[in-house]
Write a protein that holds these residues in place. Structure first.
Motif, PDB file in Angstrom:
ATOM      1  N   ASP A  16       0.825  -1.218   0.000  1.00  0.00           N
ATOM      2  CA  ASP A  16       0.000   0.000   0.000  1.00  0.00           C
ATOM      3  C   ASP A  16       0.858   1.267   0.000  1.00  0.00           C
ATOM      4  N   LEU A  17       2.053   1.192  -0.608  1.00  0.00           N
ATOM      5  CA  LEU A  17       2.963   2.349  -0.581  1.00  0.00           C
ATOM      6  C   LEU A  17       2.412   3.530  -1.379  1.00  0.00           C
ATOM      7  N   HIS A  18       1.669   3.275  -2.456  1.00  0.00           N
ATOM      8  CA  HIS A  18       1.026   4.388  -3.183  1.00  0.00           C
ATOM      9  C   HIS A  18       0.055   5.123  -2.260  1.00  0.00           C
ATOM     10  N   GLU A  19      -0.756   4.358  -1.528  1.00  0.00           N
ATOM     11  CA  GLU A  19      -1.726   4.973  -0.611  1.00  0.00           C
ATOM     12  C   GLU A  19      -1.019   5.696   0.530  1.00  0.00           C
ATOM     13  N   GLN A  20       0.038   5.074   1.046  1.00  0.00           N
ATOM     14  CA  GLN A  20       0.792   5.724   2.132  1.00  0.00           C
ATOM     15  C   GLN A  20       1.360   7.068   1.683  1.00  0.00           C
ATOM     16  N   ALA A  21       1.796   7.128   0.429  1.00  0.00           N
ATOM     17  CA  ALA A  21       2.367   8.381  -0.093  1.00  0.00           C
ATOM     18  C   ALA A  21       1.298   9.447  -0.269  1.00  0.00           C
ATOM     19  N   GLY A  22       0.035   9.026  -0.485  1.00  0.00           N
ATOM     20  CA  GLY A  22      -1.057   9.987  -0.625  1.00  0.00           C
ATOM     21  C   GLY A  22      -1.801   9.928  -1.944  1.00  0.00           C
ATOM     22  N   SER A  23      -1.505   8.935  -2.786  1.00  0.00           N
ATOM     23  CA  SER A  23      -2.254   8.804  -4.042  1.00  0.00           C
ATOM     24  C   SER A  23      -3.725   8.539  -3.735  1.00  0.00           C
ATOM     25  N   SER A  24      -4.616   9.215  -4.462  1.00  0.00           N
ATOM     26  CA  SER A  24      -6.037   9.183  -4.111  1.00  0.00           C
ATOM     27  C   SER A  24      -6.843   8.163  -4.903  1.00  0.00           C
ATOM     28  N   ASP A  25      -6.283   7.617  -5.989  1.00  0.00           N
ATOM     29  CA  ASP A  25      -7.041   6.688  -6.840  1.00  0.00           C
ATOM     30  C   ASP A  25      -6.124   5.552  -7.265  1.00  0.00           C
ATOM     31  N   VAL A  26      -6.192   4.424  -6.521  1.00  0.00           N
ATOM     32  CA  VAL A  26      -5.293   3.295  -6.768  1.00  0.00           C
ATOM     33  C   VAL A  26      -6.119   2.023  -6.956  1.00  0.00           C
ATOM     34  N   LEU A  27      -5.896   1.327  -8.070  1.00  0.00           N
ATOM     35  CA  LEU A  27      -6.544   0.042  -8.339  1.00  0.00           C
ATOM     36  C   LEU A  27      -5.479  -1.048  -8.241  1.00  0.00           C
ATOM     37  N   HIS A  28      -5.690  -2.021  -7.357  1.00  0.00           N
ATOM     38  CA  HIS A  28      -4.746  -3.131  -7.180  1.00  0.00           C
ATOM     39  C   HIS A  28      -5.179  -4.307  -8.044  1.00  0.00           C
ATOM     40  N   LEU A  29      -4.363  -4.631  -9.052  1.00  0.00           N
ATOM     41  CA  LEU A  29      -4.697  -5.752  -9.945  1.00  0.00           C
ATOM     42  C   LEU A  29      -4.532  -7.102  -9.254  1.00  0.00           C
ATOM     43  N   HIS A  30      -3.521  -7.212  -8.400  1.00  0.00           N
ATOM     44  CA  HIS A  30      -3.144  -8.526  -7.878  1.00  0.00           C
ATOM     45  C   HIS A  30      -3.469  -8.698  -6.393  1.00  0.00           C
ATOM     46  N   GLY A  31      -4.366  -7.850  -5.888  1.00  0.00           N
ATOM     47  CA  GLY A  31      -4.776  -7.977  -4.500  1.00  0.00           C
ATOM     48  C   GLY A  31      -4.004  -7.050  -3.578  1.00  0.00           C
ATOM     49  N   GLU A  32      -4.278  -7.168  -2.275  1.00  0.00           N
ATOM     50  CA  GLU A  32      -3.690  -6.264  -1.291  1.00  0.00           C
ATOM     51  C   GLU A  32      -3.197  -7.054  -0.082  1.00  0.00           C
ATOM     52  N   LEU A  33      -1.950  -6.826   0.256  1.00  0.00           N
ATOM     53  CA  LEU A  33      -1.283  -7.585   1.309  1.00  0.00           C
ATOM     54  C   LEU A  33      -1.916  -7.378   2.681  1.00  0.00           C
ATOM     55  N   LYS A  34      -2.435  -6.188   2.930  1.00  0.00           N
ATOM     56  CA  LYS A  34      -2.993  -5.902   4.258  1.00  0.00           C
ATOM     57  C   LYS A  34      -4.474  -6.281   4.371  1.00  0.00           C
ATOM     58  N   LYS A  35      -4.980  -7.001   3.352  1.00  0.00           N
ATOM     59  CA  LYS A  35      -6.361  -7.487   3.409  1.00  0.00           C
ATOM     60  C   LYS A  35      -6.375  -9.011   3.342  1.00  0.00           C
ATOM     61  N   VAL A  36      -7.431  -9.600   3.864  1.00  0.00           N
ATOM     62  CA  VAL A  36      -7.609 -11.055   3.832  1.00  0.00           C
ATOM     63  C   VAL A  36      -9.033 -11.342   3.380  1.00  0.00           C
ATOM     64  N   ARG A  37      -9.268 -12.572   2.931  1.00  0.00           N
ATOM     65  CA  ARG A  37     -10.626 -12.892   2.493  1.00  0.00           C
ATOM     66  C   ARG A  37     -10.997 -14.331   2.824  1.00  0.00           C
ATOM     67  N   SER A  38     -12.289 -14.577   2.772  1.00  0.00           N
ATOM     68  CA  SER A  38     -12.829 -15.899   3.044  1.00  0.00           C
ATOM     69  C   SER A  38     -12.400 -16.896   1.967  1.00  0.00           C
ATOM     70  N   THR A  39     -12.173 -18.136   2.386  1.00  0.00           N
ATOM     71  CA  THR A  39     -11.832 -19.182   1.408  1.00  0.00           C
ATOM     72  C   THR A  39     -13.070 -19.758   0.732  1.00  0.00           C
ATOM     73  N   THR A  40     -14.266 -19.444   1.259  1.00  0.00           N
ATOM     74  CA  THR A  40     -15.490 -19.985   0.636  1.00  0.00           C
ATOM     75  C   THR A  40     -16.325 -18.919  -0.063  1.00  0.00           C
ATOM     76  N   ASP A  41     -16.126 -17.644   0.298  1.00  0.00           N
ATOM     77  CA  ASP A  41     -16.915 -16.558  -0.303  1.00  0.00           C
ATOM     78  C   ASP A  41     -15.974 -15.388  -0.561  1.00  0.00           C
ATOM     79  N   GLU A  42     -15.493 -15.282  -1.813  1.00  0.00           N
ATOM     80  CA  GLU A  42     -14.450 -14.294  -2.086  1.00  0.00           C
ATOM     81  C   GLU A  42     -14.933 -12.848  -1.999  1.00  0.00           C
ATOM     82  N   SER A  43     -16.249 -12.657  -1.847  1.00  0.00           N
ATOM     83  CA  SER A  43     -16.753 -11.287  -1.652  1.00  0.00           C
ATOM     84  C   SER A  43     -16.534 -10.805  -0.214  1.00  0.00           C
ATOM     85  N   LEU A  44     -16.207 -11.718   0.683  1.00  0.00           N
ATOM     86  CA  LEU A  44     -15.964 -11.346   2.084  1.00  0.00           C
ATOM     87  C   LEU A  44     -14.484 -11.010   2.254  1.00  0.00           C
TER      88      LEU A  44
END
Length: 229
Positions: A92-120
């Protein structure tokens, strides 16, 4: 008068300058792990404890890293342009620097998700995800990362953003990773493209491509000069 739309595709090189290790530096090995062991559905099925530990170490490292002049320079460009960043990076170094519009193509290290429901998807408190940490449905949580062999859900949004670019900038990526590298095919033909990389990519440049043969920390300030003077 509305600002021109400047779209940035960023890759591992810009994060490497902040001390984030990349597997491409070391023949496809990452901390001596083959990427399929730690970044594929097969690796997760075979040894989820190894995968959890691997990403915990990546997360721990990220908390010790800071954005660099390349990241801050892209924030500076928001004074002059409507800037959208499409990043292949999971930090999230772009966000830490202050960029206001960032799309992560390959996911985000500081987030986690459910193994059965990827919307969670959840923000992870701290750096450690443990075996036994579950979603609200009771399923084990996994890193919110697009692994090798998985679909890239954000690619359609990225294509739409690239197709609206008045200026397109590539920084810190060798343009070898697909589908991200294919975004260049959706940039309008009249749009100027700037590629910031110490190594010129091995493809035939079009008349609209300008190469800045520098790392991001040196190349982004040069880009600012080119675009604002």
């Amino acid at each position: 008068m509305s600002k021109k739309k400047l779209v940035v595709l960023s890759g591992a090189g810009i994060s490497a300058e902040s001390g984030i290790k990349t597997f491409r530096d070391n023949n496809g090995l990452w901390e001596n792990h083959d990427v399929t062991e730690v970044a594929s559905p097969q690796g997760w099925a075979k040894d989820p404890h190894l995968v959890l530990d691997f990403y915990n170490q990546r997360r721990k490292q990220l908390y010790e890293c800071q954005p660099n002049n390349g990241h801050y320079g892209l924030v500076e460009l928001e004074k002059y342009f409507e800037v959208s960043i499409i990043t292949q990076n999971i930090d999230d170094l772009h966000e830490q620097a202050g960029s206001s519009d960032v799309l992560h193509l390959h996911g985000e290290l500081k987030k986690v998700r459910s193994t059965t429901d990827e919307s969670l998807v959840y923000d992870l408190e701290g750096w450690e995800l443990k075996w036994g940490d579950t979603c609200e449905k009771g399923s084990q949580l996994r890193p919110h990362i697009v692994w090798f062999g998985e679909a890239v859900p954000a690619i359609e949004t990225a294509i739409e953003i690239a197709a609206r670019a008045d200026i397109f900038v590539v920084v810190g990526t060798s343009l070898n990773v697909y589908p991200a590298a294919g975004l260049l095919n959706y940039v309008p033909s009249a749009t100027p493209i700037y590629i910031i990389d110490p190594h010129q990519p091995a493809f035939t440049p079009s008349k609209n491509i300008t190469f800045i043969q520098e790392k991001g920390t040196e190349g982004v300030p040069q880009l600012i000069n080119l675009l604002t003077n």
